[in-house]
Design a protein around this motif. Structure first.
Motif, mmCIF file in Angstrom:
data_model
loop_
_atom_site.group_PDB
_atom_site.id
_atom_site.type_symbol
_atom_site.label_atom_id
_atom_site.label_comp_id
_atom_site.label_asym_id
_atom_site.label_seq_id
_atom_site.Cartn_x
_atom_site.Cartn_y
_atom_site.Cartn_z
ATOM 1 N N PHE A 280 -2.349 8.958 3.818
ATOM 2 C CA PHE A 280 -3.142 10.019 4.416
ATOM 3 C C PHE A 280 -2.242 11.097 5.000
ATOM 4 O O PHE A 280 -2.492 12.283 4.814
ATOM 5 N N ARG A 281 -1.206 10.678 5.694
ATOM 6 C CA ARG A 281 -0.261 11.607 6.297
ATOM 7 C C ARG A 281 1.028 10.856 6.642
ATOM 8 O O ARG A 281 0.990 9.692 7.009
ATOM 9 N N ILE A 282 2.148 11.531 6.512
ATOM 10 C CA ILE A 282 3.431 11.001 6.954
ATOM 11 C C ILE A 282 3.916 11.830 8.131
ATOM 12 O O ILE A 282 4.051 13.043 8.018
ATOM 13 N N ASN A 283 4.168 11.168 9.246
ATOM 14 C CA ASN A 283 4.642 11.863 10.428
ATOM 15 C C ASN A 283 6.163 12.001 10.400
ATOM 16 O O ASN A 283 6.686 13.022 9.975
ATOM 17 N N VAL B 180 -4.685 5.002 4.311
ATOM 18 C CA VAL B 180 -6.140 4.923 4.197
ATOM 19 C C VAL B 180 -6.539 3.523 3.770
ATOM 20 O O VAL B 180 -5.715 2.718 3.333
ATOM 21 N N THR B 181 -7.818 3.224 3.891
ATOM 22 C CA THR B 181 -8.409 1.972 3.424
ATOM 23 C C THR B 181 -7.759 0.718 4.010
ATOM 24 O O THR B 181 -7.114 -0.071 3.278
ATOM 25 N N LEU C 161 1.335 2.722 9.740
ATOM 26 C CA LEU C 161 2.158 1.721 9.068
ATOM 27 C C LEU C 161 3.601 2.202 9.000
ATOM 28 O O LEU C 161 3.858 3.374 8.716
ATOM 29 N N ASP C 162 4.529 1.309 9.299
ATOM 30 C CA ASP C 162 5.950 1.588 9.109
ATOM 31 C C ASP C 162 6.369 1.115 7.730
ATOM 32 O O ASP C 162 6.213 -0.053 7.393
ATOM 33 N N GLN D 13 0.809 -1.197 0.000
ATOM 34 C CA GLN D 13 0.000 0.000 0.000
ATOM 35 C C GLN D 13 0.856 1.267 0.000
ATOM 36 O O GLN D 13 0.421 2.307 -0.507
ATOM 37 N N VAL D 14 2.057 1.189 0.573
ATOM 38 C CA VAL D 14 3.002 2.301 0.587
ATOM 39 C C VAL D 14 4.342 1.806 0.078
ATOM 40 O O VAL D 14 4.822 0.753 0.504
ATOM 41 N N GLN D 15 4.929 2.568 -0.815
ATOM 42 C CA GLN D 15 6.234 2.244 -1.359
ATOM 43 C C GLN D 15 7.191 3.414 -1.145
ATOM 44 O O GLN D 15 6.806 4.570 -1.299
ATOM 45 N N LEU D 16 8.432 3.099 -0.794
ATOM 46 C CA LEU D 16 9.483 4.090 -0.664
ATOM 47 C C LEU D 16 10.557 3.778 -1.698
ATOM 48 O O LEU D 16 11.096 2.672 -1.702
#
Length: 121
Positions: free
Chosen positions: A29-32, A102-103, A108-109, A1-4
């Motif tokens: 949604f947001r990156i802290n 989201v979703t 998530l790390d 869901q997230v790729q770096l």
């Protein structure tokens, strides 16, 4: 869901400079917090630098005064500007992000695949 996705690693001479980039993509949604870790052969992974979404930073003692972390929140991208590089900086550098996705909405790390930095003459 997230790729770096990381870029900028390579071979550089002692005393030289290198700039690493890491762009996050996906259902964000947001990156802290975003940051960089590194792992040298035979050593444990260590935190190099971290930055919050408001711009607060912290660094490992070994890189203070030489490395600078920054981020572009609009692009979900974090950078590591490395100067006065030393052979002991040789390592695989990993990008990481504390992401609210989201979703469904959840924390998530996320980790990048790593990029090799080699400091040698």
């Amino acid at each position: 869901q997230v790729q770096l996705v990381e870029s900028g690693g390579g071979l550089v001479q002692p005393g030289g400079s290198l700039r690493l980039s890491c762009a996050a993509s996906g259902s964000i949604f947001r990156i802290n917090v975003m940051g960089w870790y590194r792992q040298a052969p035979g050593k444990q992974r260590e935190l190099v630098a971290a930055i919050t979404n408001s711009g607060s930073t912290n660094y490992a003692d070994s890189v203070k005064g030489r490395f600078t972390i920054s981020r572009d929140n609009a692009k979900n991208t974090v950078y590591l500007q490395m100067t006065s590089l030393k052979p002991e900086d040789t390592a695989i550098y990993y990008c990481t992000a504390d992401v609210l996705v989201v979703t469904p909405l959840r924390p998530l790390d996320a980790w990048g695949q790593g990029t090799l930095v080699t400091v040698s003459s």
